[in-house]
Design a protein around this motif. Structure first.
Motif, PDB file in Angstrom:
ATOM      1  N   PHE A   9      43.090 -16.543 -21.020  1.00 33.57           N
ATOM      2  CA  PHE A   9      42.670 -15.211 -20.613  1.00 33.57           C
ATOM      3  C   PHE A   9      42.307 -15.279 -19.138  1.00 33.57           C
ATOM      4  CE2 PHE A   9      40.395 -11.463 -19.813  1.00 33.57           C
ATOM      5  CZ  PHE A   9      40.579 -10.571 -20.862  1.00 33.57           C
ATOM      6  N   HIS A  64      43.174  -8.990 -17.405  1.00 34.76           N
ATOM      7  CA  HIS A  64      43.804  -8.074 -18.353  1.00 34.76           C
ATOM      8  C   HIS A  64      43.535  -6.633 -17.941  1.00 34.76           C
ATOM      9  CE1 HIS A  64      45.342  -6.317 -22.009  1.00 34.76           C
ATOM     10  NE2 HIS A  64      44.226  -5.592 -22.091  1.00 34.76           N
ATOM     11  N   THR A 111      43.925  -1.737 -25.889  1.00 33.34           N
ATOM     12  CA  THR A 111      43.766  -3.193 -25.953  1.00 33.34           C
ATOM     13  C   THR A 111      42.328  -3.621 -25.645  1.00 33.34           C
ATOM     14  OG1 THR A 111      44.396  -3.398 -23.635  1.00 33.34           O
ATOM     15  CG2 THR A 111      46.160  -3.641 -25.275  1.00 33.34           C
ATOM     16  N   ARG A 134      42.386  -7.341 -26.646  1.00 31.34           N
ATOM     17  CA  ARG A 134      42.164  -8.554 -25.861  1.00 31.34           C
ATOM     18  C   ARG A 134      40.699  -8.696 -25.470  1.00 31.34           C
ATOM     19  NH1 ARG A 134      45.736 -11.543 -23.239  1.00 31.34           N
ATOM     20  NH2 ARG A 134      44.147 -13.042 -23.795  1.00 31.34           N
TER      21      ARG A 134
END
Lengths: 472, 194
Positions: free
Chosen positions: B4, B7, B69, B96
């Motif tokens: 990650f 994002h 998301t 996410r």
């Protein structure tokens, strides 16, 4: 001079394998309990990477969450059956001891750990189950973990963990007859909320706690997670040592005496400082019943269901409104006017022999009210056997209760034991979340005595009045 | 684990407190032995009516939340059961990151193990984001490296995360492999205690 420490810090420091600034501590795990629901993906992870279980001798498995409690060998749910078969296969392959459905040691993981003497003071104990906090009753540091952490412990016998904050929950005074450990923990959560323990390990102290049996202490620590605390514990004392003496996996003979000497050091030092201290007067606690969809939404049995406007914030008011809609209850209703159609006595919170004795005392010589379905699910096969030998099982059966084999059962309804939508259940379990006992099921958390009384009367009653009769 | 780093995505709001893991993934779906495929069961009892059709009143079923998301919710998100099936279901559905004023401890840890970023923000920020999330075109950008979250309209906020966990997420490392580096310490500890 060594700085005074809480029992929590003592256990923690004893288990640090590696410490470095900017990192959590690498903590050693003394006992890893495993069950069928949260372990298959962890074993699969080991298999994919060609890893072994580092210490099968510190690992112990059982199946409890989705076992049927009647005809336990006939699992009609193929997916559930597959999960239990997977646990058997995994334990065989990785050499992990397993109390399976044939074993007299089988039961709810948090009931059998203590019963077998696996749970001991000073240990670090984990399990892929949030109610692992139960084992804290012995002065162990015990907490629930997720499946990735299960895999990590299987592979390394350690976990990276940040040192928790410490909180003393002091319960003073004395309890009125008819008020139980369950009422104490529900009252604590009701007073301080469902997340006051987040980030903390709780130490329960005070006269009320000291006078409790081990099984009552387990009920208290069990629901620490319902206050947001991953772990709650109680310093060990003579009650703890007496409970453990002679248990299957407890030290024997001279080793036991030596262990006691060591365990006696597990207490918070004079002058040790907690990060937070809260207090509750046990004398003021009444039998408690939840009316909503979190364990904090509760009322004393002589109270009424509150109005949303009584709550301070908009978020709370909205939550209460949604909860009352779900529960089909109206503000202002007396708690004693709530009718139940189901009664469940069981779960890792309240399914031990003393819980069953307490309930049987209320039930003896009476009949389950018409229209009520009542279930007793002992926490383990050992508890079941003992209750049958003591004649307690017969008291329940004579009164019209169903007497079952051990398992988690209706606490979460993963097996066929569920509550139909819209119906109310007096339950000795730990969570009254929406849908917990079945889609649309309306759960009221109560003590074993309160559940038993609700079965007989068909609605909630104040067991303090019944206790006066029993004592007389 | 999938790394990650940064994002950017659409935001869905779930303005409820104490959302427990029994709601996120009900018990009837815990019997599977795989880690994948839980997304279709996410929030099942809220998401579907008894006849199996989508419940139009449930937040995630609103057309403006399609394809979101990033989930924004209220206090004590993920309380209750330790089931890691909860983050598995959220991630499999497509989330996410989850933003809330506070999280339950076990859930928070479980998210970090699955590259689902749990972000604690002050209550005022969460209230603002819940309001914005009512729109169909509201997006946020999250930079884990910088530990900031911002939109294109001037909102920005920073968040805390444990440096060790941050490193694992940025690199997508397998934690067990890393721990094996410390095996000599584990062996020494076991020896000293036996």
């Amino acid at each position: 001079m060594v700085a005074p420490k809480t029992i929590i810090e003592k256990i923690w420091d004893e288990h640090v394998v590696y410490r470095e600034d900017g990192k959590p501590d690498l903590l050693y795990i003394d006992l890893h309990l495993v069950h069928e629901v949260t372990s298959p993906q962890a074993f699969e992870g080991l298999r994919q990477k060609g890893r072994k279980v580092r210490r099968p001798d510190l690992t112990f498995a059982t199946m409890d969450h989705n076992v049927p409690t009647i005809n336990r060998f006939v699992v009609e749910d193929e997916v559930a059956k597959n999960q239990m078969t997977a646990l058997e296969r995994n334990c065989r392959e990785f050499g992990v001891p397993l109390a399976d459905l044939n074993s007299p040691e089988q039961g709810i993981v948090h009931v059998i750990g203590p019963e077998l003497g696996l749970t001991q003071p000073g240990k670090t104990i984990v399990c892929g189950d949030s109610h692992t906090s139960t084992h804290g009753a012995f002065g162990a540091l015990a907490f629930g973990i997720g499946t990735s952490e299960v895999e990590h412990v299987l592979a390394t016998q350690t976990l990276w963990q940040h040192r928790p904050k410490t909180m003393q929950v002091n319960v003073t005074g004395s309890l009125t007859p008819g008020v139980s450990a369950k009422d104490v923990i529900l009252a604590i959560i009701g007073k301080f909320g469902v997340d006051f323990g987040t980030g903390y390990v709780l130490e329960f102290t005070g006269d009320v706690i000291r006078r409790m049996s081990m099984e009552e202490r387990m009920t208290i620590c069990n629901m620490s997670i319902e206050a947001g605390a991953r772990a709650g514990l109680i310093a060990p004392d003579d009650v703890t040592f007496a409970y453990l003496r002679g248990r299957t996996y407890a030290p024997k003979g001279e080793a036991f005496e030596q262990a006691i000497e060591k365990w006696k050091q597990l207490r918070t030092d004079e002058g040790a400082v907690y990060d937070r201290v809260v207090h509750i007067d046990g004398s003021e606690i009444a039998p408690t019943v939840t009316w909503g969809t979190t364990p904090a939404m509760s009322s004393p049995i002589d109270g009424t269901i509150p109005y949303p406007e009584q709550f301070a914030t908009e978020t709370e008011q909205k939550a209460v409104q949604l909860a009352l809609e779900y529960m089909g209850l109206k503000p202002g209703t007396k708690m004693t006017d709530i009718a139940v159609q189901h009664v469940f006595i069981g779960s890792c919170t309240n399914s031990r022999i003393s819980d069953l004795r307490e309930a049987a005392q209320i039930v003896k010589g009476k009949k389950v009210a018409p229209g009520v379905r009542a279930l007793v699910v002992p926490g383990s096969q050992q508890v079941k056997k003992q209750a049958e030998e003591e004649g307690i099982a017969q008291i329940f059966i004579d009164a019209g209760f169903e007497w079952r084999d051990s398992g988690c059962s209706m606490c979460l309804g993963m097996n066929p034991d569920t509550v139909p939508a819209g119906e109310h259940c007096a339950s000795t379990s730990n969570r009254n979340f929406e849908g917990r006992q079945g889609k649309g099921a309306r759960t009221h958390l109560v003590s074993p005595a309160m559940a038993a009384a609700a079965a007989i009367y068909g609605h909630f009653v104040d067991v303090r009045t019944l206790y006066q009769e029993v004592v007389r | 684990m999938e790394p990650f780093v940064v994002h950017k995505g659409k935001v869905a709001g779930l303005d409820r407190a104490n959302v427990d893991t029994d709601q996120i993934i009900p018990k009837q779906f815990l019997k599977r032995i795989e880690r994948t495929g839980f997304g279709r069961f996410l929030f099942y009892d809220w998401r579907y009516l008894p006849d199996g059709t989508p419940n139009p009143h449930f937040e995630l079923n609103r057309p403006e939340n399609e394809g979101a998301t990033i989930l924004v919710a209220n206090e004590n998100f993920g309380c209750g059961s330790s089931r890691e099936h909860a983050p598995w279901a959220l991630a499999d559905y497509g989330f996410r990151a989850v933003i809330a004023p506070s999280f339950a401890d076990i859930f928070y840890n479980n998210c970090l193990k699955n590259s689902l970023l749990p972000i604690k923000l002050p209550k005022e920020d969460v209230a603002y984001l819940l309001k914005q999330a009512e729109r169909s075109d509201y997006e946020l950008t999250i930079s884990l490296e910088q530990q900031v979250i911002f939109d294109d309209e001037g909102f920005t906020s920073s968040f805390d995360i444990d440096p060790y966990r941050k490193q694992l997420l940025l690199k997508g490392w397998d934690e067990i492999d890393l721990t094996f580096v410390y095996e000599p310490y584990i062996i020494a500890y076991e020896k000293a205690r036996s």
